[in-house]
Design an enzyme around this catalytic site. Structure first.
Site, PDB file in Angstrom:
ATOM      1  N   ARG A   1      54.022 -91.151 -44.687  1.00 48.98           N
ATOM      2  CA  ARG A   1      54.010 -89.909 -45.456  1.00 48.98           C
ATOM      3  C   ARG A   1      55.234 -89.776 -46.357  1.00 48.98           C
ATOM      4  O   ARG A   1      55.260 -88.939 -47.258  1.00 48.98           O
ATOM      5  CB  ARG A   1      53.958 -88.710 -44.512  1.00 48.98           C
TER       6      ARG A   1
ATOM      7  N   LYS B   1      51.595 -98.926 -27.474  1.00 48.79           N
ATOM      8  CA  LYS B   1      51.579 -98.092 -26.285  1.00 48.79           C
ATOM      9  C   LYS B   1      52.293 -96.774 -26.607  1.00 48.79           C
ATOM     10  O   LYS B   1      53.039 -96.728 -27.594  1.00 48.79           O
ATOM     11  CB  LYS B   1      52.230 -98.805 -25.102  1.00 48.79           C
TER      12      LYS B   1
ATOM     13  N   ASP C   1      51.688-104.962 -25.800  1.00 47.06           N
ATOM     14  CA  ASP C   1      52.834-104.662 -24.949  1.00 47.06           C
ATOM     15  C   ASP C   1      53.868-105.736 -25.274  1.00 47.06           C
ATOM     16  O   ASP C   1      53.690-106.905 -24.921  1.00 47.06           O
ATOM     17  CB  ASP C   1      52.454-104.706 -23.469  1.00 47.06           C
ATOM     18  N   HIS C   2      54.940-105.347 -25.959  1.00 48.60           N
ATOM     19  CA  HIS C   2      55.859-106.362 -26.496  1.00 48.60           C
ATOM     20  C   HIS C   2      56.531-107.195 -25.407  1.00 48.60           C
ATOM     21  O   HIS C   2      57.028-108.287 -25.673  1.00 48.60           O
ATOM     22  CB  HIS C   2      56.921-105.719 -27.390  1.00 48.60           C
TER      23      HIS C   2
ATOM     24  N   HIS D   1      54.639-102.087 -18.813  1.00 44.36           N
ATOM     25  CA  HIS D   1      55.556-103.208 -18.572  1.00 44.36           C
ATOM     26  C   HIS D   1      55.524-103.716 -17.132  1.00 44.36           C
ATOM     27  O   HIS D   1      55.380-104.922 -16.891  1.00 44.36           O
ATOM     28  CB  HIS D   1      56.993-102.789 -18.912  1.00 44.36           C
TER      29      HIS D   1
ATOM     30  N   LYS E   1      66.215 -94.764 -16.209  1.00 48.31           N
ATOM     31  CA  LYS E   1      67.096 -94.604 -17.355  1.00 48.31           C
ATOM     32  C   LYS E   1      68.499 -94.223 -16.896  1.00 48.31           C
ATOM     33  O   LYS E   1      68.687 -93.755 -15.773  1.00 48.31           O
ATOM     34  CB  LYS E   1      66.547 -93.538 -18.310  1.00 48.31           C
TER      35      LYS E   1
END
Length: 500
Positions: free
Chosen positions: A54, A160, A189-190, A252, A348
């Site tokens: 955009r 994802k 999924d990298h 993952h 995390k």
């Protein structure tokens, strides 16, 4: 999954990236991943990239933006011959993803390219927020952009997260499969593009020393860890509606679990490989409360930097019940894995960044060494580190030099970077190249997506209802997670491997 010894340029095609101005496309996908493919001469001569967003931009400003992104990791690259080749193949179309005019303009652009260069193959990459996946696919279908014929293929890569629970994943599958055939859909999924992840299959099935002992008779347990030092940062609104379980486990962590636990496929073709991965997920036992630990980070210190509590992050409610850490104990109902626990954890703001699979073997009998005063020996462990470094190491016991019989653990380590002199890669290089070549081995099929959600759905329901296993435990930022995660293994007489 291409063999590098036979790697050749992908067939002529146009790559269309929806959301090209987002972080994923700018920092990972365009530069460096696509640039790396260009440098390795794996992109076709008749290649073009069309970015759609955009933002008020044009092709010239888009090229400057990509050049600036590239200069962050390879300053010299933005002035070399590869860059000049790559730059002239970059194009930009401004448009709203839900406006029919955007797809009309894209169709005209692709038709003009086909008339000029004879290229009909097109790959559409959805690097957008998940709520746009269905609408974009629908618009592509309405514009006739997903129709295939003998002269060209049309494929769609979907990022994802694919759904937020089982019901939404099933609905999204129905929505996109009403427009596309399954063989046109590449759910990415990298992690599966990383060398160490792909090497799991080679390690297991190409080495006779491992496969005969890859079972319940010899393996005590398996640990899979995905630890991050970063907190929620600027993603508070998204993350608080998602949490660690949804964000990491069905994607993952279950990808790594499937590769470690799968049976050998009949060949490396996509369907046999994906069939074996789905069998693993379908064999996972349902959870009970004591098999799950939820955590949320409080204030602490990560890498010498003070970190505020999750609930103090921007766009996070002060009483948020969202988990930033989850630990699970899984059992797989199969002959190979009966009774072998798989411990998974992700979080995390932890003490170190590390993604590791650790296979711990059963301890050797002590009978031979008991008279020598040895009453304990460390177990053998095969460790596959996926990030920050890509290594494989094997821990075994050896005699300490000297007249006494003393035993200590030692390690042999294989490092991808040192052994193959390989430059770091994002993982997207392999996956985009495979998609261009029509190889879906490393991409997830609809049934695999739904199988993963089917495992975690009872947890989501229990947490929503506040039943057993829904308790939220606090851990300090910079730690290895809540103490209750240690108890999860401690009840079985085991302990987590150190993260740091």
């Amino acid at each position: 999954m291409a063999d590098d010894s036979e790697a050749r340029p992908a067939p002529p095609c146009t790559l269309v990236i929806f959301g090209v101005m987002g972080d994923l496309a700018r920092r990972l996908l365009v530069a460096p991943a696509l640039y790396n493919l260009a440098a390795e001469k794996l992109l076709p001569e008749k290649f073009a990239l069309v970015g759609i967003a955009r933002a008020a931009a044009d092709t010239d400003s888009f090229r400057r933006d990509v050049r600036e992104s590239l200069s962050e990791f390879a300053p010299a690259a933005s002035a070399n011959e590869t860059w000049r080749w790559f730059e002239e193949r970059l194009h930009y179309l401004r448009g709203d993803f839900e406006a029919a005019e955007t797809y009309e303009a894209l169709a005209k652009w692709l038709a003009k390219r086909e008339a000029r260069d004879g290229v009909r193959n097109a790959l559409f990459y959805l690097a957008t927020p998940p709520d746009l996946f269905g609408p974009i696919v629908a618009r592509l279908g309405q514009a006739g952009l997903t129709r295939e014929d003998p002269g060209g293929w049309r494929r769609v890569i979907i990022e994802k997260p694919f759904g937020t629970d089982l019901k939404s994943a099933q609905a999204l599958n129905r929505e996109i499969l009403s427009v596309l055939d399954e063989n046109q859909i590449y759910r990415i999924d990298h992690y599966l593009g990383k060398e160490t992840v792909q090497n799991i299959m080679v390690l297991r099935f190409a080495n006779a020393i491992f496969e005969p002992i890859w079972n319940r008779d010899h393996i005590d347990h398996v640990q899979i860890t995905v630890a991050e030092t970063v907190g929620v940062e600027h993603r508070g609104k998204f993350y608080d509606a998602t949490g660690a379980l949804r964000d990491m486990v069905p994607t993952h962590l279950f990808q790594l679990l499937s590769l470690i636990a799968m049976e050998p496929a009949t060949c490396l073709d996509p369907d046999p490989m994906r069939f074996e991965k789905v069998k693993v997920l379908n064999a996972v036992q349902m959870f009970s409360g004591p098999s799950v630990v939820r955590g949320q980070y409080g204030a602490g210190t990560v890498n010498g930097r003070a970190v505020e509590a999750y609930r103090g992050s921007p766009d996070v409610p002060p009483e948020s019940p969202t988990e930033t850490f989850v630990a699970l104990k899984l059992l797989i109902d199969s002959w190979r894995w009966a009774g072998v626990p798989f411990y998974l954890r992700t979080g995390k703001s932890m003490t170190a960044r590390k993604t590791e699979i650790a296979v711990q073997f059963k301890r050797a009998p002590l009978a031979l060494f008991r008279d020598a005063g040895i009453d304990h020996m460390r177990a053998n462990v095969l460790s596959l580190c996926i990030q920050p470094c890509e290594t494989a190491s094997l821990r075994f016991s050896a005699k300490i030099p000297g007249p006494a019989m003393r035993i200590a653990p030692v390690e042999m380590t294989f490092d991808y970077r040192d052994h193959f002199n390989a430059a770091p890669r994002t993982g997207y290089e392999t996956l985009v190249y495979d998609c261009m070549n029509g190889d879906a081995t490393l991409f997830r099929r609809a049934d695999e997506i739904e199988a993963g959600w089917r495992i975690v759905q009872p947890l989501l329901d229990a947490w929503s209802a506040g039943t057993a296993g829904s308790e939220l435990h606090t851990y300090a930022a910079g730690s290895a997670g809540p103490a209750e995660a240690d108890t999860l293994l401690g009840r079985d007489g085991r302990q987590w491997r150190p993260i740091a």
